[in-house]
Scaffold this motif. Sequence first.
Motif, PDB file in Angstrom:
ATOM      1  N   GLY A   1       0.820  -1.202   0.000  1.00 31.21           N
ATOM      2  CA  GLY A   1       0.000   0.000   0.000  1.00 31.21           C
ATOM      3  C   GLY A   1       0.853   1.250   0.000  1.00 31.21           C
ATOM      4  N   ILE A   2       1.611   1.470   1.092  1.00 31.15           N
ATOM      5  CA  ILE A   2       2.522   2.601   1.221  1.00 31.15           C
ATOM      6  C   ILE A   2       3.868   2.066   1.677  1.00 31.15           C
ATOM      7  CG2 ILE A   2       3.002   4.787   2.372  1.00 31.15           C
ATOM      8  CD1 ILE A   2       0.020   5.119   2.832  1.00 31.15           C
ATOM      9  N   LEU A   3       4.936   2.417   0.953  1.00 27.52           N
ATOM     10  CA  LEU A   3       6.301   2.059   1.325  1.00 27.52           C
ATOM     11  C   LEU A   3       7.024   3.327   1.743  1.00 27.52           C
ATOM     12  CD1 LEU A   3       8.780   0.182   1.504  1.00 27.52           C
ATOM     13  CD2 LEU A   3       9.160   0.589  -0.933  1.00 27.52           C
ATOM     14  N   VAL A   4       7.506   3.366   3.002  1.00 26.51           N
ATOM     15  CA  VAL A   4       8.312   4.476   3.489  1.00 26.51           C
ATOM     16  C   VAL A   4       9.761   4.012   3.490  1.00 26.51           C
ATOM     17  CG1 VAL A   4       8.749   6.043   5.403  1.00 26.51           C
ATOM     18  CG2 VAL A   4       6.409   5.340   4.881  1.00 26.51           C
ATOM     19  N   GLN A   5      10.612   4.695   2.689  1.00 23.31           N
ATOM     20  CA  GLN A   5      12.012   4.307   2.572  1.00 23.31           C
ATOM     21  C   GLN A   5      12.886   5.135   3.499  1.00 23.31           C
ATOM     22  OE1 GLN A   5      12.507   4.429  -1.784  1.00 23.31           O
ATOM     23  NE2 GLN A   5      12.385   2.205  -1.763  1.00 23.31           N
ATOM     24  N   SER A   6      14.188   5.139   3.265  1.00 24.81           N
ATOM     25  CA  SER A   6      15.122   5.764   4.190  1.00 24.81           C
ATOM     26  C   SER A   6      14.988   7.273   4.185  1.00 24.81           C
ATOM     27  CB  SER A   6      16.554   5.382   3.802  1.00 24.81           C
ATOM     28  OG  SER A   6      16.841   5.869   2.496  1.00 24.81           O
ATOM     29  N   GLY A   7      15.514   7.903   5.240  1.00 29.15           N
ATOM     30  CA  GLY A   7      15.523   9.345   5.321  1.00 29.15           C
ATOM     31  C   GLY A   7      14.986   9.822   6.643  1.00 29.15           C
ATOM     32  N   ALA A   8      15.312  11.073   6.991  1.00 30.68           N
ATOM     33  CA  ALA A   8      14.758  11.705   8.180  1.00 30.68           C
ATOM     34  C   ALA A   8      13.387  12.241   7.804  1.00 30.68           C
ATOM     35  CB  ALA A   8      15.682  12.821   8.654  1.00 30.68           C
ATOM     36  N   ASN A   9      12.345  11.611   8.297  1.00 31.85           N
ATOM     37  CA  ASN A   9      11.009  11.856   7.765  1.00 31.85           C
ATOM     38  C   ASN A   9      10.139  12.648   8.727  1.00 31.85           C
ATOM     39  OD1 ASN A   9      11.166   8.390   6.947  1.00 31.85           O
ATOM     40  ND2 ASN A   9      11.911  10.086   5.718  1.00 31.85           N
ATOM     41  N   SER A  10       9.154  13.318   8.172  1.00 29.37           N
ATOM     42  CA  SER A  10       8.036  13.862   8.931  1.00 29.37           C
ATOM     43  C   SER A  10       6.803  13.548   8.113  1.00 29.37           C
ATOM     44  CB  SER A  10       8.202  15.369   9.143  1.00 29.37           C
ATOM     45  OG  SER A  10       7.120  15.881   9.881  1.00 29.37           O
ATOM     46  N   ILE A  11       6.235  12.382   8.353  1.00 28.94           N
ATOM     47  CA  ILE A  11       5.187  11.834   7.489  1.00 28.94           C
ATOM     48  C   ILE A  11       3.933  11.608   8.324  1.00 28.94           C
ATOM     49  CG2 ILE A  11       4.559   9.924   5.961  1.00 28.94           C
ATOM     50  CD1 ILE A  11       7.582   9.454   5.586  1.00 28.94           C
ATOM     51  N   ASP A  12       2.826  12.214   7.893  1.00 27.84           N
ATOM     52  CA  ASP A  12       1.541  12.087   8.572  1.00 27.84           C
ATOM     53  C   ASP A  12       0.597  11.302   7.674  1.00 27.84           C
ATOM     54  OD1 ASP A  12      -0.796  12.333   9.953  1.00 27.84           O
ATOM     55  OD2 ASP A  12      -0.949  14.514   9.811  1.00 27.84           O
ATOM     56  N   ILE A  13       0.252  10.072   8.083  1.00 30.48           N
ATOM     57  CA  ILE A  13      -0.651   9.201   7.320  1.00 30.48           C
ATOM     58  C   ILE A  13      -1.921   9.064   8.145  1.00 30.48           C
ATOM     59  CG2 ILE A  13      -0.951   6.905   6.309  1.00 30.48           C
ATOM     60  CD1 ILE A  13       2.106   6.731   6.082  1.00 30.48           C
ATOM     61  N   ASN A  14      -3.023   9.696   7.697  1.00 24.09           N
ATOM     62  CA  ASN A  14      -4.222   9.714   8.522  1.00 24.09           C
ATOM     63  C   ASN A  14      -5.478   9.550   7.686  1.00 24.09           C
ATOM     64  OD1 ASN A  14      -5.782  12.516   8.196  1.00 24.09           O
ATOM     65  ND2 ASN A  14      -3.579  12.949   8.065  1.00 24.09           N
ATOM     66  N   SER A  15      -6.485   8.912   8.294  1.00 27.39           N
ATOM     67  CA  SER A  15      -7.847   8.825   7.750  1.00 27.39           C
ATOM     68  C   SER A  15      -7.906   8.143   6.394  1.00 27.39           C
ATOM     69  CB  SER A  15      -8.474  10.228   7.659  1.00 27.39           C
ATOM     70  OG  SER A  15      -8.433  10.875   8.911  1.00 27.39           O
ATOM     71  N   ASN A  16      -7.031   7.176   6.140  1.00 30.07           N
ATOM     72  CA  ASN A  16      -7.044   6.412   4.895  1.00 30.07           C
ATOM     73  C   ASN A  16      -7.665   5.037   5.127  1.00 30.07           C
ATOM     74  OD1 ASN A  16      -5.070   8.212   3.178  1.00 30.07           O
ATOM     75  ND2 ASN A  16      -4.040   7.890   5.132  1.00 30.07           N
ATOM     76  N   GLU A  17      -8.218   4.445   4.060  1.00 29.85           N
ATOM     77  CA  GLU A  17      -8.621   3.041   4.069  1.00 29.85           C
ATOM     78  C   GLU A  17      -7.592   2.276   3.260  1.00 29.85           C
ATOM     79  OE1 GLU A  17     -12.372   0.035   3.155  1.00 29.85           O
ATOM     80  OE2 GLU A  17     -12.467   2.130   2.515  1.00 29.85           O
ATOM     81  N   ILE A  18      -6.853   1.385   3.930  1.00 30.37           N
ATOM     82  CA  ILE A  18      -5.732   0.673   3.313  1.00 30.37           C
ATOM     83  C   ILE A  18      -5.996  -0.817   3.473  1.00 30.37           C
ATOM     84  CG2 ILE A  18      -3.218   0.393   3.288  1.00 30.37           C
ATOM     85  CD1 ILE A  18      -3.009   3.127   4.676  1.00 30.37           C
ATOM     86  N   THR A  19      -6.391  -1.457   2.385  1.00 30.71           N
ATOM     87  CA  THR A  19      -6.809  -2.855   2.462  1.00 30.71           C
ATOM     88  C   THR A  19      -6.491  -3.567   1.159  1.00 30.71           C
ATOM     89  OG1 THR A  19      -8.689  -4.313   2.942  1.00 30.71           O
ATOM     90  CG2 THR A  19      -9.154  -2.350   1.649  1.00 30.71           C
TER      91      THR A  19
END
Length: 898
Positions: free
Chosen positions: A284-302
């Motif tokens: 669904g979502i792949l977060v790779q390397s790095g100094a991140n500031s990632i907000d994942i909210n209110s999604n339907e992931i199925t």
Amino acid sequence: MNARPASFPSQFRMLPLVAALATAALPVHALTYTVTTASPTGPGSLDEKIGLVNTNCLTDPSPVINFSGPFVISPAIPLTTFVCPSGPLNVVVDASSVGVPNTASGSFNGTPGLALDGLGAVTGMCGLSSAITNGSLTVRGLQIMHFNQYGGDAGICGFGLIVEGNVIKANRDGIIATGTNGASIGGTTAAKSNVISGHGSGRGIDLQATGAKVVRGNLIGTDNTGTAADPNNVGIYVYGGGSATIANNLISGNSSQGMVINNPATTTTVSGNKIGVGAANGTGILVQSGANSIDINSNEITNNDVGVDIQGGTGTYLSNNQIYANTSKAVALGVAGGPRPNDAGDGDGGPNNGQNYPTILSVNQTGGNTIVTFSFNSNPSETFFLQFFSNAAPGVYSGQTPIGGLAGVTTDAAGDLSSTNSVTLTGTFNNISAMANRLSTNDVSEFSQAVAFVGVPAATLVPTTMAFGNVGTGSTSATQTSVYSSTGTGTVLLSAIGSTACYGGPVCNGTTQFICSTTCVGGGMYAPGNSCTVTAAFAPSALGPQSTTIQICDLAPGSPRTITLTGTGVAPPAFTLNPVSYNFGSVPVGSTAGTSFTLQNTGAVPIPMGTYSAGSSGFAVQRVSCNNPIQVGEVCRIDVGFTPTSTGTFSDALVVTPSVGPGASSGLTGIGTVAPQILLPGLIELVYVVGAPNPAVSNLTIKNTGTAPATIDGLVIAGPGYTLEHNCPATLAVGESCVAKISFSSAAPGDFSGSLTVMTNAPGGSRAIQLLAHASLRPVPLLQVTPREIGYGARAFGTTSPTSPVILKNIGGADVRFDSIVVSPDFVIISKSCGDVLPSLASCELQVAMRATSYGQRFGFVTINSNAEASPHRASVFGTSCRIGGFVSPRQGLGTGC
């Protein structure tokens, strides 16, 4: 994955006038350039108009290129790149006026007005390219395809891209956004939605721009319907600096990842998307390397392999998402297989610093709330936000539905919670999981394992007394029913039911003369809301008071539960007509309501019959089932109807007059009204075979049989697997009818309850009809026998007791074929309505009586042999054979007096 550089030509074809315009102080114009030919180059072509836009950019910084008609433009070499080196340029390429804009939500029903087709290209190129460093290129209403013949190809590429209402398919990459002036793809209205799919070896959207980037409201990786895959390799690739907002897209069907987030320098927000819904992504979502500031909210992931795979970086924050039914894992922190183990003090590193998750200890429900107790250990002296989720099943490591959270909980010096380890959530939920967010770093954990609610059993028995009063010997009282209900939050084990204290055995099997039956099963499990019944009647053959008890024992507080039955046998008249009076209530003028009376010869000789009359005033005898003469002990039925011809109150009497001797009568009353009338069933049953191409269907005809129009205020269906279609108008005229089509299907076998609520203004026409569907893996005959036991009490030897019904019902999906129906000695079948074959959902009836062949306790069975599953089926029958007048003769064996 590594970011690829933007791929558009580095040499821009520009007219010499550009340099002159760059230094001239000319007035600003807003010109429209109309493309009049499908030719890629030459007069009136798109390429010519791009050149004019570039030439005039200093005097006309906001030009529009439109089209005189739908065209297919097939450039063999790159079109001129949009550029204005010395000033701002905001150009719009718009074919929406010659096409059909999209109006659908979640799909795309528009028709682009221009097709830009790179199938004949002889060199690598983008369909449209922008080198506008100060401004934007807006593209609307185009289909851009087949720019995939050479390296560097893409549908649209460059700086300052605004892409709205396009279909971008089958290029190497869909869109490559570069530069410092950001990009906007899609929008908040249906007309701005893009379809970006079919880039099987590339990326649907490649966000390399360092400016602010917004991707909103698009279909990425699906066909135009949004229900089938048209894969990109990667749906969206986020790389480089600048903020990125990915919101309200359908990101499904992509073969590798729906989204990849790689080394963003500032905040990336992923919100309100459906990821894998309708068509699976690889991840669904792949977060790779790095100094991140990632907000994942209110999604339907199925429906993905992994829902959210955090392989590197820290600060990935998840909140209020529905992440469930992903094949491998819902959320992964560097561990591909099972759950990442928690560690004491949470000192491990890795993605999101290997954040620990809470452990659910128990789930309880009370007063409409859910109470979850848990343990949690993590970094010492830190503050966390704990999120809780309900799921479809226990044991899973996912979060299907967010149900609440616990904010601001703090760990002590050992990393344990210092204040609370429980949370009360409003509503009743089950299969609870949790995840933790460390607020100082925004690190989120994986999901904990979902834990099921285990309830507390409780039961009620209502009523606990049945008083039958005075009943003439040789006759049978009306039945009374007691209901045993599972009223707790857990399943109740009903261990035994019988006439003595919790030993089980038959009901009403003593010397008293009560006839009892029950649907309760000793050893049966009763889930919350389920119930069974005990039904009894008093049929005395001797004078005087009698009593007995029935006990139900279970594994719930208050056991055993006792029903006390009492009645007194009195001398009967020669004729007994029951009931002694009947009120038909309110009946619409012209409609008919009916009831049945029972007539019994309680004398010592047959009685020849004369007449049966219900007088006048709208009352009429409809059918008489009595023989002539009526034999001693014979019970027969008289059906009476009430059909008022006008409004008002009516009264008369049903009079039975024999040829010899006194007769009997019962009072009749009723009220004629002008009103609608709608008769509804109490139960509708369906049978479905799992995997069948069509659902099971039952059609309910709703007819106004009254004398005034009936309003239909609504039809509402409830229950898993049930759907409803109907053609009912707001008003049904007198005599008019409509049909409600009830359909049911299920992916799993079992029994499924539901309801159909019909709301009308007709008396008794507003009610909830119970729905019951039986889903089986194959069409098999299934036989239901009700009741399971019948007790006839004490009966004089040589006589035939009153009858008690045994109902046979086919609840399966194939015909039941009877081989034989037999009863044990001492019992007889007086009548039956069962033929050789019982169709699906049909019922038939056996009237069974006791006729003892010897003295003492009599035990036996009604045995039904058939082709139904679990054949033979049985109903147990019991009673005591006694001597009339209490005489006991040792030479005749043991016995008791009646």
